[in-house]
Design an enzyme around this catalytic site. Structure first.
Site, PDB file in Angstrom:
ATOM      1  N   SER A 260       0.827  -1.214   0.000  1.00  0.00           N
ATOM      2  CA  SER A 260       0.000   0.000   0.000  1.00  0.00           C
ATOM      3  C   SER A 260       0.854   1.254   0.000  1.00  0.00           C
ATOM      4  O   SER A 260       0.399   2.313   0.380  1.00  0.00           O
ATOM      5  CB  SER A 260      -0.908   0.012   1.243  1.00  0.00           C
ATOM      6  OG  SER A 260      -0.129  -0.017   2.420  1.00  0.00           O
ATOM      7  N   CYS A 261       2.138   1.126  -0.390  1.00  0.00           N
ATOM      8  CA  CYS A 261       3.034   2.256  -0.259  1.00  0.00           C
ATOM      9  C   CYS A 261       2.712   3.332  -1.272  1.00  0.00           C
ATOM     10  O   CYS A 261       2.020   3.141  -2.246  1.00  0.00           O
ATOM     11  CB  CYS A 261       4.480   1.812  -0.447  1.00  0.00           C
ATOM     12  SG  CYS A 261       4.892   1.426  -2.147  1.00  0.00           S
ATOM     13  N   GLY A 262       3.270   4.505  -1.024  1.00  0.00           N
ATOM     14  CA  GLY A 262       3.101   5.605  -1.954  1.00  0.00           C
ATOM     15  C   GLY A 262       4.161   6.645  -1.683  1.00  0.00           C
ATOM     16  O   GLY A 262       4.867   6.584  -0.689  1.00  0.00           O
TER      17      GLY A 262
ATOM     18  N   GLU B 177       0.717   7.230  -6.085  1.00  0.00           N
ATOM     19  CA  GLU B 177       1.577   6.305  -6.807  1.00  0.00           C
ATOM     20  C   GLU B 177       0.884   5.725  -8.036  1.00  0.00           C
ATOM     21  O   GLU B 177       1.501   5.557  -9.086  1.00  0.00           O
ATOM     22  CB  GLU B 177       2.043   5.180  -5.891  1.00  0.00           C
ATOM     23  CG  GLU B 177       3.106   4.306  -6.543  1.00  0.00           C
ATOM     24  CD  GLU B 177       3.748   3.341  -5.577  1.00  0.00           C
ATOM     25  OE1 GLU B 177       4.872   2.895  -5.857  1.00  0.00           O
ATOM     26  OE2 GLU B 177       3.125   3.028  -4.542  1.00  0.00           O
TER      27      GLU B 177
END
Length: 282
Positions: free
Chosen positions: A114-116, A221
């Protein structure tokens, strides 16, 4: 090689009745991406389509733009103490002479499902590394009715989700609303990378006549990945982030959120929406 799904025993409680049964879960394993032999990033992903995933990731980082930039991608042996191949490490080799930009983009080496990225530095980084300005000439024109049909078509094509209920999906549609490709993964950003990487391998970038439809929300992202692939329209079933809207407005990306049934919010690029069949209200 890791499997897409795995079986686990669970304790099931339904209306006061208790039983045990096997349940099908989506697999999640780390993938280390190396660039010309040097470690670059680790992402948690659903095994499968690892080469397109790595290629798509490097498109979003501004390293690859066409299939001519890519020499090959291989799994790396020796990732464990006994030297066995875990199929969780890939090495991407660029064609000799390909200039490598600064690929950090303020990114931590470890990324999650779930990174951004965040902040003005991220907007600046995309601006300076984008290879494909969004240039759909003539502009893609989409009716609300066509857009409203996409979530159901995305859901119908999610084969692994039907077995696990635990996967995100990303799909490419053409401007007529026909499904071109779909990929599933525990992370939306991985699913998008798999789509873009496959398009790069097939010599199809930029995707200037495509619609990118994603399950869940539209993070910065995901907007970044759409812009880096030259995709003019990004639609999501949930909310966008504020930075995703900022990037869309700056880059010319049409960004649609809360696409559910016949309802949707257009946050940027409303010029691509054909409103002749809709009644505009203040």
């Amino acid at each position: 090689m890791g499997r897409v799904t795995e079986r686990r025993k669970v304790l099931r409680i339904r209306d006061g009745h208790v039983s045990t049964r096997p349940d099908t879960l989506v697999a999640e394993e780390p993938l280390e991406i190396r660039l010309n032999g040097k470690p670059l990033a680790i992402t948690m992903r659903t095994p499968g389509d690892d080469f397109p995933l790595a290629a798509g990731f490097l498109v979003s980082e501004g390293v690859l733009a066409t299939d001519a930039d890519l020499q090959n991608i291989v799994y790396c042996a020796g990732a464990t103490e006994d030297g066995s191949n875990t199929y969780n490490v890939v090495d991407v080799r660029t064609t000799p002479g390909v200039e490598l930009p600064d690929i950090t983009l303020e990114r931590n080496v470890y990324t999650t499902s779930s990174c951004g990225l965040c902040g003005k530095a991220s907007l600046d980084a995309v601006r300076t590394t984008a290879r494909f300005p969004i240039a759909d000439t003539p502009p893609v024109r989409l009716t609300p009715e066509l857009l409203a049909s996409l979530p159901d078509r995305l859901r119908e094509a999610q084969r692994v989700f039907d077995r696990t209920g635990g996967l995100h999906a990303a799909a490419l549609f053409d401007e007529e609303g026909e499904l071109v490709d779909i990929r599933e993964d525990v992370g939306r950003h991985n699913a998008v990378d798999k789509l873009v990487g496959r398009a790069l391998q097939n010599g199809e970038l930029p995707l200037s006549r495509s619609i990118l439809m994603v399950s869940g929300r539209a993070s910065f992202e995901l907007a970044q990945k759409a812009v880096m692939a030259g995709i003019p329209v990004l639609a999501a079933v949930s909310a966008p982030s504020s930075l995703a809207v900022d990037l869309a407005a700056e880059s010319g990306l049409t960004l649609i959120g809360f696409l559910r049934g016949s309802s949707m919010n257009v946050y940027a690029g409303e010029d691509r929406i054909a409103l002749e069949s809709a009644v505009a209200q203040a």
